[in-house]
Design an enzyme around this catalytic site. Structure first.
Site, PDB file in Angstrom:
ATOM      1  CD  GLU A 130      -3.446  -2.557   7.457  1.00 50.07           C
ATOM      2  OE1 GLU A 130      -2.345  -2.770   6.967  1.00 50.07           O
ATOM      3  OE2 GLU A 130      -4.120  -1.550   7.217  1.00 50.07           O
ATOM      4  CD  GLU A 148      -3.048   5.453   6.814  1.00 52.65           C
ATOM      5  OE1 GLU A 148      -3.071   5.506   5.573  1.00 52.65           O
ATOM      6  OE2 GLU A 148      -2.114   4.909   7.458  1.00 52.65           O
ATOM      7  CG  HIS A 180      -5.781   1.879   5.426  1.00 44.71           C
ATOM      8  ND1 HIS A 180      -5.373   2.825   6.331  1.00 44.71           N
ATOM      9  CD2 HIS A 180      -4.752   1.009   5.272  1.00 44.71           C
ATOM     10  CE1 HIS A 180      -4.123   2.544   6.698  1.00 44.71           C
ATOM     11  NE2 HIS A 180      -3.725   1.444   6.070  1.00 44.71           N
ATOM     12  N   GLY A 202       4.978   1.291   4.629  1.00 41.97           N
ATOM     13  CA  GLY A 202       6.317   1.877   4.465  1.00 41.97           C
ATOM     14  C   GLY A 202       7.298   0.975   3.737  1.00 41.97           C
ATOM     15  N   GLY A 241       2.603   2.305  10.783  1.00 47.76           N
ATOM     16  CA  GLY A 241       3.553   3.409  10.598  1.00 47.76           C
ATOM     17  C   GLY A 241       4.265   3.823  11.873  1.00 47.76           C
ATOM     18  CG  ASN A 275      -1.726   1.195   1.455  1.00 42.99           C
ATOM     19  OD1 ASN A 275      -1.809   2.041   0.570  1.00 42.99           O
ATOM     20  ND2 ASN A 275      -2.361   1.311   2.616  1.00 42.99           N
ATOM     21  CD1 TRP A 276       3.281   1.070  -3.166  1.00 39.07           C
ATOM     22  CD2 TRP A 276       3.376   2.484  -4.901  1.00 39.07           C
ATOM     23  NE1 TRP A 276       3.944   0.434  -4.187  1.00 39.07           N
ATOM     24  CE2 TRP A 276       4.014   1.276  -5.269  1.00 39.07           C
ATOM     25  CE3 TRP A 276       3.313   3.519  -5.836  1.00 39.07           C
ATOM     26  CZ2 TRP A 276       4.586   1.093  -6.528  1.00 39.07           C
ATOM     27  CZ3 TRP A 276       3.876   3.327  -7.092  1.00 39.07           C
ATOM     28  CH2 TRP A 276       4.518   2.126  -7.430  1.00 39.07           C
ATOM     29  CE  LYS A 277      -0.251   3.227   4.797  1.00 35.21           C
ATOM     30  NZ  LYS A 277      -0.158   3.341   6.230  1.00 35.21           N
TER      31      LYS A 277
HETATM   32  P1  PGA Z   1       2.911   0.298   7.625  1.00 37.11           P
HETATM   33  O1  PGA Z   1       1.433   0.485   7.031  1.00 37.11           O
HETATM   34  O2  PGA Z   1       3.450  -0.995   7.062  1.00 37.11           O
HETATM   35  O3  PGA Z   1       3.679   1.488   7.167  1.00 37.11           O
HETATM   36  O4  PGA Z   1       2.767   0.232   9.121  1.00 37.11           O
HETATM   37  C1  PGA Z   1       0.577  -0.608   6.832  1.00 37.11           C
HETATM   38  C2  PGA Z   1      -0.747  -0.141   6.300  1.00 37.11           C
HETATM   39  O5  PGA Z   1      -1.235   0.907   6.743  1.00 37.11           O
HETATM   40  O6  PGA Z   1      -1.355  -0.781   5.416  1.00 37.11           O
END
Ligand code: PGA
Length: 252
Positions: free
Chosen positions: A169, A99, A97, A237, A175, A9-11
């Protein structure tokens, strides 16, 4: 079908040139990799989906979107529909997600609508669930996950559910560099499979891929993926560099 998956997931990262470079590096690393029951998925920002599917189709990886609209089409400025994703040969889409739940206030009902629209367009949702730290500390984490899954997914029939990938998650691990221990991950994954089993039967539950996400990296992936109910990872990340992502893929 239950398979091992590593999804990146590049976000909201990478300019056009950086995205192009990363896709090229991924293609180079993945093209000769022997994948049996494993699938690699790359989820770039929507603006790069078309170039990603072009590269992915020839180089051993599937492409997923990070989000889609909860409505089918029409006057929703800025939104991207499931049908549009389908027209670009996108095979997966992350839904719910943390976020998006937090910053865009997505509700169980919005997520249910997205899941249904994606399935109508033959796209597999990667459905995210997870508790915040406070919920874990007050031992509400199982109730939270149960509500997230049952409210958004339990309207599906078994055949539909079989097209869903679930990603657990824990929000406190995303993160932050703070990974759930393999025992914590296994405990929650087994709980999720148990919920699916109660509702759909063991045979169906055993076919569902359940990913772990939250500071998963090349160092801890092997330990996490070796757990019975952990079928791979959703990687943030560590998916932004081909080398790191490849090391995770090789952890099965
Ligand atoms: P992260 O993110 O590996 O940077 O903790 C995972 C995600 O939010 O899918």
């Amino acid at each position: 079908m239950r398979k091992n998956i590593v999804a990146g997931n590049w976000k909201m990262n990478k300019t056009f040139e950086e995205a192009d470079d990363l896709l090229f590096d991924l293609a180079e690393s993945l093209k000769d990799l022997e994948l049996e029951n494993e699938e690699v998925i790359v989820c770039p920002p929507a603006i790069y989906l078309e170039m990603s599917t072009d590269v992915g189709l020839e180089n051993n990886f599937a492409v997923g979107a990070q989000n889609c609209a909860s409505e089918a089409s029409g006057a929703y400025t800025g939104e991207i529909s499931a049908a549009m994703l389908k027209s670009l040969e996108v095979q997966y889409c992350i839904v719910g997600h943390s976020e998006r739940r937090k910053y865009y206030h997505e509700t169980h009902e919005d997520l249910e609508k997205k899941v249904n629209l994606l399935l109508d367009n033959d796209i597999s949702p990667i459905f995210c669930c997870g508790e915040v730290l406070e919920e874990r500390e007050s031992e509400k984490h199982f109730d939270i996950i149960k509500a997230q899954i049952s409210e958004s997914l339990f309207g599906l029939n078994a055949e539909e559910l079989l097209n869903i990938v679930i990603a657990y998650e824990p929000v406190w691990a995303i993160g932050t560099g703070k990974t759930a221990s393999s025992a914590q991950a296994q405990e929650m994954h087994a709980f999720i499979r148990g919920l699916l089993s109660e509702k759909y039967g063991t045979e169906v539950a055993n076919e569902i891929t359940i990913l772990y996400g939250g500071s998963c990296n090349a160092k801890n992936a092997q330990e996490l993926f070796s757990q019975n109910d952990v079928d791979g990872g959703l990687i943030g990340g560590a998916s932004l560099k081909a080398e790191d992502f490849l090391a995770i893929i090789k952890s099965f």
